[in-house]
Design an enzyme around this catalytic site. Sequence first.
Site, PDB file in Angstrom:
ATOM      1  N   LYS A   1       0.853  -1.200   0.000  1.00 46.61           N
ATOM      2  CA  LYS A   1       0.000   0.000   0.000  1.00 46.61           C
ATOM      3  C   LYS A   1       0.881   1.240   0.000  1.00 46.61           C
ATOM      4  O   LYS A   1       1.711   1.426   0.891  1.00 46.61           O
ATOM      5  CB  LYS A   1      -0.911   0.051   1.236  1.00 46.61           C
ATOM      6  CG  LYS A   1      -1.957   1.160   1.077  1.00 46.61           C
ATOM      7  CD  LYS A   1      -2.720   1.455   2.348  1.00 46.61           C
ATOM      8  CE  LYS A   1      -2.050   2.498   3.210  1.00 46.61           C
ATOM      9  NZ  LYS A   1      -1.921   3.832   2.557  1.00 46.61           N
TER      10      LYS A   1
ATOM     11  N   GLU B   1       8.955  15.183  16.589  1.00 50.90           N
ATOM     12  CA  GLU B   1       9.323  15.169  15.177  1.00 50.90           C
ATOM     13  C   GLU B   1       8.502  16.230  14.432  1.00 50.90           C
ATOM     14  O   GLU B   1       7.277  16.139  14.363  1.00 50.90           O
ATOM     15  CB  GLU B   1       9.027  13.780  14.610  1.00 50.90           C
ATOM     16  CG  GLU B   1       9.539  13.572  13.215  1.00 50.90           C
ATOM     17  CD  GLU B   1       9.386  12.133  12.744  1.00 50.90           C
ATOM     18  OE1 GLU B   1       8.269  11.583  12.835  1.00 50.90           O
ATOM     19  OE2 GLU B   1      10.382  11.557  12.281  1.00 50.90           O
TER      20      GLU B   1
ATOM     21  N   CYS C   1      12.815  10.873   8.057  1.00 50.24           N
ATOM     22  CA  CYS C   1      12.709  10.259   9.383  1.00 50.24           C
ATOM     23  C   CYS C   1      14.015  10.443  10.151  1.00 50.24           C
ATOM     24  O   CYS C   1      14.014  10.512  11.369  1.00 50.24           O
ATOM     25  CB  CYS C   1      12.356   8.793   9.258  1.00 50.24           C
ATOM     26  SG  CYS C   1      13.357   7.943   8.054  1.00 50.24           S
TER      27      CYS C   1
ATOM     28  N   GLU D   1       9.912   0.927  10.581  1.00 45.20           N
ATOM     29  CA  GLU D   1      10.903   2.002  10.457  1.00 45.20           C
ATOM     30  C   GLU D   1      10.131   3.288  10.742  1.00 45.20           C
ATOM     31  O   GLU D   1       9.294   3.704   9.959  1.00 45.20           O
ATOM     32  CB  GLU D   1      11.498   1.959   9.049  1.00 45.20           C
ATOM     33  CG  GLU D   1      12.815   2.670   8.959  1.00 45.20           C
ATOM     34  CD  GLU D   1      12.634   4.092   8.531  1.00 45.20           C
ATOM     35  OE1 GLU D   1      12.533   4.950   9.443  1.00 45.20           O
ATOM     36  OE2 GLU D   1      12.576   4.345   7.327  1.00 45.20           O
TER      37      GLU D   1
HETATM   38  P1  NAI Z   1       1.441   7.608   8.960  1.00 47.79           P
HETATM   39  O1  NAI Z   1       2.417   6.817   9.739  1.00 47.79           O
HETATM   40  O2  NAI Z   1       0.039   7.636   9.497  1.00 47.79           O
HETATM   41  O3  NAI Z   1       1.375   7.043   7.440  1.00 47.79           O
HETATM   42  C1  NAI Z   1       2.339   6.181   6.882  1.00 47.79           C
HETATM   43  C2  NAI Z   1       1.626   5.059   6.144  1.00 47.79           C
HETATM   44  O4  NAI Z   1       0.823   4.333   7.057  1.00 47.79           O
HETATM   45  C3  NAI Z   1       0.672   5.547   5.045  1.00 47.79           C
HETATM   46  O5  NAI Z   1       0.716   4.647   3.952  1.00 47.79           O
HETATM   47  C4  NAI Z   1      -0.670   5.483   5.731  1.00 47.79           C
HETATM   48  O6  NAI Z   1      -1.758   5.354   4.837  1.00 47.79           O
HETATM   49  C5  NAI Z   1      -0.510   4.218   6.569  1.00 47.79           C
HETATM   50  N1  NAI Z   1      -1.435   4.113   7.710  1.00 47.79           N
HETATM   51  C6  NAI Z   1      -2.006   5.110   8.427  1.00 47.79           C
HETATM   52  N2  NAI Z   1      -2.838   4.603   9.372  1.00 47.79           N
HETATM   53  C7  NAI Z   1      -2.784   3.249   9.255  1.00 47.79           C
HETATM   54  C8  NAI Z   1      -3.424   2.156   9.924  1.00 47.79           C
HETATM   55  N3  NAI Z   1      -4.297   2.363  10.912  1.00 47.79           N
HETATM   56  N4  NAI Z   1      -3.137   0.901   9.556  1.00 47.79           N
HETATM   57  C9  NAI Z   1      -2.255   0.674   8.562  1.00 47.79           C
HETATM   58  N5  NAI Z   1      -1.642   1.647   7.863  1.00 47.79           N
HETATM   59  C10 NAI Z   1      -1.885   2.926   8.205  1.00 47.79           C
HETATM   60  O7  NAI Z   1       2.036   9.051   8.802  1.00 47.79           O
HETATM   61  P2  NAI Z   1       1.382  10.405   8.216  1.00 47.79           P
HETATM   62  O8  NAI Z   1       0.031  10.617   8.806  1.00 47.79           O
HETATM   63  O9  NAI Z   1       1.482  10.403   6.744  1.00 47.79           O
HETATM   64  O10 NAI Z   1       2.400  11.479   8.809  1.00 47.79           O
HETATM   65  C11 NAI Z   1       2.348  11.840  10.183  1.00 47.79           C
HETATM   66  C12 NAI Z   1       3.732  11.999  10.740  1.00 47.79           C
HETATM   67  O11 NAI Z   1       4.417  10.765  10.672  1.00 47.79           O
HETATM   68  C13 NAI Z   1       4.636  12.949   9.983  1.00 47.79           C
HETATM   69  O12 NAI Z   1       4.415  14.283  10.351  1.00 47.79           O
HETATM   70  C14 NAI Z   1       5.975  12.472  10.406  1.00 47.79           C
HETATM   71  O13 NAI Z   1       6.298  12.998  11.656  1.00 47.79           O
HETATM   72  C15 NAI Z   1       5.793  10.979  10.516  1.00 47.79           C
HETATM   73  N6  NAI Z   1       6.255  10.253   9.319  1.00 47.79           N
HETATM   74  C16 NAI Z   1       7.399   9.523   9.402  1.00 47.79           C
HETATM   75  C17 NAI Z   1       7.884   8.887   8.284  1.00 47.79           C
HETATM   76  C18 NAI Z   1       9.141   8.094   8.308  1.00 47.79           C
HETATM   77  O14 NAI Z   1       9.806   7.999   7.297  1.00 47.79           O
HETATM   78  N7  NAI Z   1       9.482   7.456   9.406  1.00 47.79           N
HETATM   79  C19 NAI Z   1       7.224   8.989   6.981  1.00 47.79           C
HETATM   80  C20 NAI Z   1       5.979   9.720   7.020  1.00 47.79           C
HETATM   81  C21 NAI Z   1       5.535  10.333   8.156  1.00 47.79           C
END
Ligand code: NAI
Length: 538
Positions: free
Chosen positions: A229, A436, A339, A305
């Site tokens: 996804k 973050e 990240c 990660e």
């Molecule tokens: P998120 O962690 O919610 O989204 C990342 C992925 O997880 C997306 O594909 C999303 O659709 C999926 N996801 C969301 N809820 C889920 C669930 N309940 N079950 C399974 N998959 C799910 O992050 P988001 O909302 O895009 O960004 C929020 C914060 O997260 C950012 O401000 C940043 O601080 C952090 N972040 C960290 C990243 C990294 O590389 N470690 C990448 C993106 C965001």
Amino acid sequence: MASSLRISKLLSRSFLSASTTSLSSRGSSGCIGTGLSKYSTEAAIEEPIKPSVQIEHNQLLINGQFVDSVSGKTFPTMDPRTGEVISHVAEGDREDVNLAVAAARKAFDQGPWTRMTAYERQRILLRAADLLEKHNDELAALESWDSGKPYEQSSKVEVPMLVHLFRYYAGWADKIHGLTVPADGPYHVQTLHEPIGVAGQIIPWNFPLLMFGWKVGPALACGNTIVLKTAEQTPLSALYASKLLHEAGLPPGVLNIVSGFGPTAGAAIATHMDVDKIAFTGSTATGRVVLELAARSNLKTVTLELGGKSPFIVCEDADVDRAVELAHFALFFNQGQCCCAGSRTFVHESVYDEFVEKSRERALKRVVGDPFKAGVEQGPQIDSAQFKKILKYIKSGVESGATLEAGGERFGDKGFYVQPTVFSNVQDDMLIAKEEIFGPVQSILKFKDLDDVIRRANDSPYGLAAGVFTKNIDTANTLTRALRAGSVFVNCYDVFDAGVPFGGYKMSGHGREKGEYGLKNYLQVKAVVTPLINPAWL
Ligand code: NAI
Ligand code: MG
């Protein structure tokens, strides 16, 4: 090997040049009443440059076919330069995930993918790398259009890294094997390193193609099948790349792409009883949810990660100009949406004032603008939610008493651009030093000695990365051992070669991606024990 060296040289050149080529006056237009320089808004208010790519794929990819979602629903993906819709993409949900998992299960259980030789799989991955390389410009254009990152970064760094990663893991495909183990008895004991099965992969929007590669490359090299996804903000480039993988000979059902939202499509993957493993990259909060969902379903293994608040430590012996440039790059690269961003810049008190002044000047010269314009270093943030979150953190920094040295506001009047922002006099207990931000906001903290900085650098629930800037080998050795982080970069930052493992200590995650370590996520070990019944063998 030659290719690895070539790409890593390209990376260091490109990453560093991304942060050094534009010390021009393009982004800055002098000082006004606040004492802060104002950024030129010229680039942001210009008519956006049209990317030279057509959107060919916006459906789901299931069993080798592009299909609409079962519900027929779509969702818009935006251009972060304007907030306008680029394309309406098929929105996957539980029923689509069920179809994708069934296709992946069949491809795993019945072949031909799992029954072909490792050499044959390797050749498909190598052909895939060639096709990704051939379509570098289209992939880069989709990536920058959907995510807002500079096209020069996508085309000269990220797509070449993706290509390298596929070649790297193609190389592993026929070198994965078990051991012969001595037994205390008449037994022949061997271990087989077998693929886990159907891998569920959930990726974020900050490096859509690279995260696609980090997940898909090792999973395929080990012979797994996949349901992936993409993030709802950036569904386009992975669909295009997956089309190319099928052109390279990937059999139907081996790689399925379900675009959609986390609580629906993502949760359906995490809870599916026929998914054997989850690899997730994203926020720590969502990582926890995914782990819980996996635990409540079939106890599938999970690698995570997650977030970070990585220290970048500038020691007293540092060449301040070089340290400023590297610390700037460590934080501002990719609009600060990394990240592992070096988001706590710790600077020794003896060079602090000079460092702050030069960091301020550097941020004011950062070229912000249309990511498709040559020389632009910083495009817009990914979406309105991230944009608002960053501005909120900036407000909190001001309110908590940090000194705003540069930036602090939105850039331009449309899209999701934020001015490169620098805070000095940041204290450990301020939100901007603890949480973050995921944006172009540098927090500079002062330290006295190594014991002080080691204690404070480690005083975080995160442990993803750290940077150390020093000429003293003893200081470097002390810090690299003392810092609790999955990556420590000494006098460099963000070196993401395909062979270098990446992952977090503490709440930054479980497991390692890339390199040989990354294969372990996609393999399980079978012990095969056979009696040695012929006495002549004993
Ligand atoms: P998120 O962690 O919610 O989204 C990342 C992925 O997880 C997306 O594909 C999303 O659709 C999926 N996801 C969301 N809820 C889920 C669930 N309940 N079950 C399974 N998959 C799910 O992050 P988001 O909302 O895009 O960004 C929020 C914060 O997260 C950012 O401000 C940043 O601080 C952090 N972040 C960290 C990243 C990294 O590389 N470690 C990448 C993106 C965001
Ligand atoms: Mg988008």
